[in-house]
Scaffold this active site. Sequence first.
Site, mmCIF file in Angstrom:
data_model
loop_
_atom_site.group_PDB
_atom_site.id
_atom_site.type_symbol
_atom_site.label_atom_id
_atom_site.label_comp_id
_atom_site.label_asym_id
_atom_site.label_seq_id
_atom_site.Cartn_x
_atom_site.Cartn_y
_atom_site.Cartn_z
ATOM 1 C CE LYS A 70 5.034 9.083 5.623
ATOM 2 N NZ LYS A 70 3.782 8.572 5.047
ATOM 3 C CG ASP A 107 2.866 5.616 2.605
ATOM 4 O OD1 ASP A 107 2.769 4.808 3.538
ATOM 5 O OD2 ASP A 107 3.377 6.745 2.743
#
Length: 283
Positions: A70, A107
Amino acid sequence: MIGGKTKMAGIMGWPVAHTRSPRLHGFWLEKYGIDGAYVPLPVAPNKLEQALRALPVFGFRGVNLTIPHKEAALEIVDSIDPLARRIGAINTIVVREDGSLEGRNTDAFGFSENLRLAGYENGGRPVAILGAGGAARAVVAALQDMGCKEIRIVNRTAARAQKLAAQLRLFEDKGNIIRIYGWNDAPIALAGASLLVNTTSLGMAGQPPLEIHLAPLPREAWVTDIVYAPLETDLLRSAAQKGHETIDGLGMLLHQGRPGFAAWFGKDPEVTEDLRRFVLENT
Ligand code: ATR
């Protein structure tokens, strides 16, 4: 059946076998009758750039990224949306028409949607967050955007929390403050909070338990956990016993998948009870 016109997407991680995302996207693809496929792509850390650059070559619409890619992806993609830059992590990549790679972070959206649909409204009130890792960064960004005025971070390692706060304070145009507490000061952070969020891995199957006394938390406070295995963590169970509203972590996973699915396959998919059951099967 995968054919020449099948829209392709997937998830890159290392390892990637444990991920539930193929079940999530596979459910939606079938539900909406879309000629698409979403595949697990095990990619070693030193191969991430090669793998991402191969996406347009293979005609992929994009991918999700999970551990450990990420942060590394920030250095590779061609453009980064402001929220992903702020969070310091990319979990969704969209391949554009010209083959360039756009990095996004969904997210924070997943976290906010999970809370919003459960009925939680922040109304500017303080929130206590346990943990200061990657998941906490997305949660803090989401809370800033929800209009939370005081974000209290409780973390074992002060330096890590300070780093997170320094990064996200740069975006305090939202008019909020971030305060940092050691684990021993958790009771102070919980007092007067309207929401408690666990972003640590404590309480997850195979991890140490999360030990926290909920007594200082006001009765009307909500409690949520980003851990979803088990679905009802010890934290959520004891919070419910004390009369708090609780929200499990599965919803965050499901909602964070929606923007990627919409970008790759052209449909904003729904999070339903059927989907929850399907994603949880065989856990
Ligand atoms: P993620 O990216 O999923 O958030 P992470 O970056 O490894 O995972 O962060 C894990 C978080 O859980 C951190 O806040 C970590 O605290 P430290 O910063 O002190 O390491 C917290 N955590 C993990 N194990 C812990 C433990 N045994 N006690 C207290 N906090 C713990």
